[in-house]
Design a protein around this motif. Structure first.
Motif, short mmCIF file in Angstrom:
data_model
loop_
_atom_site.label_atom_id
_atom_site.label_comp_id
_atom_site.label_asym_id
_atom_site.label_seq_id
_atom_site.Cartn_x
_atom_site.Cartn_y
_atom_site.Cartn_z
N ASP A 60 0.82 -1.21 0.00
CA ASP A 60 0.00 0.00 0.00
C ASP A 60 0.86 1.26 0.00
OD1 ASP A 60 -2.22 -1.60 0.01
OD2 ASP A 60 -2.66 -1.35 2.14
N TRP B 189 2.18 1.76 -3.43
CA TRP B 189 1.05 2.21 -4.25
C TRP B 189 0.82 3.72 -4.07
CZ3 TRP B 189 -1.27 -1.17 -7.52
CH2 TRP B 189 -2.42 -0.73 -8.17
N THR C 90 4.72 -6.32 -7.27
CA THR C 90 4.44 -5.12 -6.49
C THR C 90 4.98 -3.86 -7.15
OG1 THR C 90 4.51 -6.42 -4.46
CG2 THR C 90 4.70 -4.05 -4.22
N THR D 223 2.59 -1.39 -9.99
CA THR D 223 2.35 -0.03 -9.51
C THR D 223 2.94 1.00 -10.47
OG1 THR D 223 4.31 -0.25 -8.09
CG2 THR D 223 2.18 -0.59 -7.07
N SER E 224 -8.17 2.10 -10.16
CA SER E 224 -7.04 1.94 -9.25
C SER E 224 -7.33 0.98 -8.10
CB SER E 224 -6.60 3.31 -8.71
OG SER E 224 -5.52 3.17 -7.82
N GLN F 234 -5.15 -2.45 -7.30
CA GLN F 234 -4.48 -2.54 -6.01
C GLN F 234 -4.90 -3.80 -5.26
OE1 GLN F 234 -5.25 0.73 -3.37
NE2 GLN F 234 -3.57 0.18 -2.00
N ARG G 168 -2.59 -7.00 -4.00
CA ARG G 168 -2.60 -7.45 -2.60
C ARG G 168 -2.98 -8.92 -2.52
NH1 ARG G 168 -5.62 -5.24 1.25
NH2 ARG G 168 -4.32 -3.94 2.58
#
Length: 218
Positions: free
Chosen positions: A99, A102, A174, A178, A192, A196, A200
């Motif tokens: 996160d 991101w 990851t 991104t 988005s 995301q 995850r």
């Protein structure tokens, strides 16, 4: 008031000009790529004369290296800040890192675009920086996988190879996903939150898949 030359460009010698020019290089390299970028392009973006660029830097190779170093340094800082000291290997800690990266992409679209454009074709000093960056985070990502309990050398070797693949997949997914969703990227038109959540979910699946053999052997 900021001094300018007769043509309206800023003078070469101010020490603060160095970081200003690197910032301009991040933007131009991210838009055009290395081959299609000239010192004149960077000078125009920075609103300085080309001699100002050469005053601080040897050429665009050095500028690309410093621009990419900025990207890697920012990402390293983001990941370190997101990793919880009390539970660095937890699934929750992994999601915090994802996160955080991101959010970094959203807040730094120009740096993210530069990463997207340059990471696959890196060579020379930029490749060295990329390899150091990847190796650093590959080693840290092992914290999210269970320790092997097997005593067989052959099984341990196979286990290590599987974990190495899992870690590289985790890091690549990851970082690259991104970056690819940065403005103008292949994933930039997708919602988005959906992308995301997919990242995850995949990361958790990789970690869970690596936990099952350990659980079975205990």
């Amino acid at each position: 008031m900021m001094a300018t030359t007769q043509n309206g460009k800023q003078p070469a010698h101010r020490p603060s000009r160095r970081q200003h020019i690197i910032t301009a290089a991040v933007r131009v390299f991210g838009r055009n790529g290395f081959a299609e970028t000239s010192i004149q392009d960077i000078a125009d973006e920075a609103q300085v004369v080309p001699t100002a660029v050469y005053y601080h830097f040897d050429g665009k190779e050095e500028l690309l290296e410093l621009a990419m170093r900025r990207v890697f340094d920012q990402l390293n800082a983001v990941v370190e800040a997101a990793r919880p000291e009390s539970e660095p290997g937890s699934a929750e800690g992994l999601l915090r890192v994802i996160d955080a990266v991101w959010d970094w992409v959203e807040q730094n679209p120009e740096e993210a675009r530069l990463y997207q454009v340059q990471i696959a074709s890196a060579n020379g000093n930029v490749k060295v920086l990329r390899d150091e960056f990847e190796q650093r985070h590959i080693q840290r990502a092992y914290d999210y996988l269970p320790e092997s309990t097997t005593r067989s050398p052959r099984a341990a070797k196979s286990r290590h190879a599987a974990q190495a693949l899992a870690v590289r997949t985790l890091i690549s997914t990851t970082i690259l996903v991104t970056a690819l969703r940065a403005e103008g990227g292949p994933l930039s038109q997708l919602p988005s939150p959906s992308v995301q959540e997919a990242v995850r979910s995949l990361a958790l699946r990789i970690v869970t898949a690596e936990q099952k053999p350990a659980a079975a052997s205990s």
